[in-house]
Design an enzyme around this catalytic site. Structure first.
Site, PDB file in Angstrom:
ATOM      1  N   HIS A  20      -3.563  -1.160   9.170  1.00 36.18           N
ATOM      2  CA  HIS A  20      -3.243  -0.757   7.487  1.00 36.18           C
ATOM      3  C   HIS A  20      -2.612   0.402   7.208  1.00 36.18           C
ATOM      4  CE1 HIS A  20      -5.964   0.315   4.124  1.00 36.18           C
ATOM      5  NE2 HIS A  20      -4.979  -0.442   3.519  1.00 36.18           N
ATOM      6  N   ASP A  28      19.365  -4.112   4.601  1.00 34.06           N
ATOM      7  CA  ASP A  28      20.817  -4.843   4.567  1.00 34.06           C
ATOM      8  C   ASP A  28      21.600  -4.450   5.547  1.00 34.06           C
ATOM      9  OD1 ASP A  28      22.055  -2.182   3.864  1.00 34.06           O
ATOM     10  OD2 ASP A  28      21.872  -2.481   1.866  1.00 34.06           O
ATOM     11  N   HIS A 106      17.540   6.974  -3.210  1.00 29.35           N
ATOM     12  CA  HIS A 106      18.121   6.393  -2.108  1.00 29.35           C
ATOM     13  C   HIS A 106      18.143   7.446  -0.715  1.00 29.35           C
ATOM     14  CE1 HIS A 106      20.135   3.362   0.029  1.00 29.35           C
ATOM     15  NE2 HIS A 106      21.025   4.287   0.547  1.00 29.35           N
ATOM     16  N   ALA A 129      19.815  -3.606  -1.081  1.00 26.37           N
ATOM     17  CA  ALA A 129      19.132  -4.602  -0.580  1.00 26.37           C
ATOM     18  C   ALA A 129      18.152  -4.053   0.570  1.00 26.37           C
ATOM     19  CB  ALA A 129      19.653  -5.854  -0.302  1.00 26.37           C
ATOM     20  N   ASN A 130      17.216  -3.062   0.261  1.00 23.93           N
ATOM     21  CA  ASN A 130      16.285  -2.315   1.226  1.00 23.93           C
ATOM     22  C   ASN A 130      14.776  -2.665   0.652  1.00 23.93           C
ATOM     23  OD1 ASN A 130      18.618  -1.750   2.988  1.00 23.93           O
ATOM     24  ND2 ASN A 130      18.765  -0.293   1.098  1.00 23.93           N
TER      25      ASN A 130
END
Length: 139
Positions: A20, A28, A106, A129-130
């Site tokens: 958990h 990407d 980012h 794309a992460n």
């Protein structure tokens, strides 16, 4: 042979050993993987496998309770962002559980990957794309 869609042995081992709140990054082809974090490299060539394809298989195989992504994702790559949000909505509907969404810069996102149990690198060649998945429990 297993019946669920996840065939990659390293990803199966990872999924089977998550606890958990453990975190797993799917990224990407360009995201740096921090030293000391397991890299599961699926990238074959540009776009193969794709980010969303990999996300779909992960969601079908693991219970998640939250995601973390870069603030810039929606503006820099709206198609991938919308596809991810659709998959998260689909998972919420399937599981009956809400999925929290956290946004970081980012740079902060890249640092956060350092606590991931693993980074799964796809062949995706579009920006931002992460996503980091935070593991939930099935009970």
């Amino acid at each position: 042979m297993i019946k669920h869609p996840l065939l990659n042995a390293d990803m199966n081992m990872l999924a089977a050993t998550l606890g958990h709140t453990d975190e797993v990054t799917i990224c990407d082809a360009g995201l740096p993987v921090p030293v000391g974090v397991q890299r599961i490299d699926l990238a074959l060539t540009h776009g193969v496998p794709g980010f969303i394809e990999t996300v779909k298989v992960w969601l079908a195989s693991c219970q998640i309770e939250g995601v973390v992504m870069a603030e810039e994702f929606a503006d820099a790559n709206p198609a991938a962002y919308e596809a991810l949000m659709t998959e998260l909505d689909n998972e919420t509907e399937r599981s009956g559980r809400s999925i929290s969404v956290t946004y970081l810069s980012h740079e902060a996102f890249k640092k956060r990957t350092g606590i991931s149990r693993a980074v799964i690198r796809t062949g995706e060649c579009t920006p931002y794309a992460n996503v980091i998945f935070r593991s939930g429990v099935v009970f």
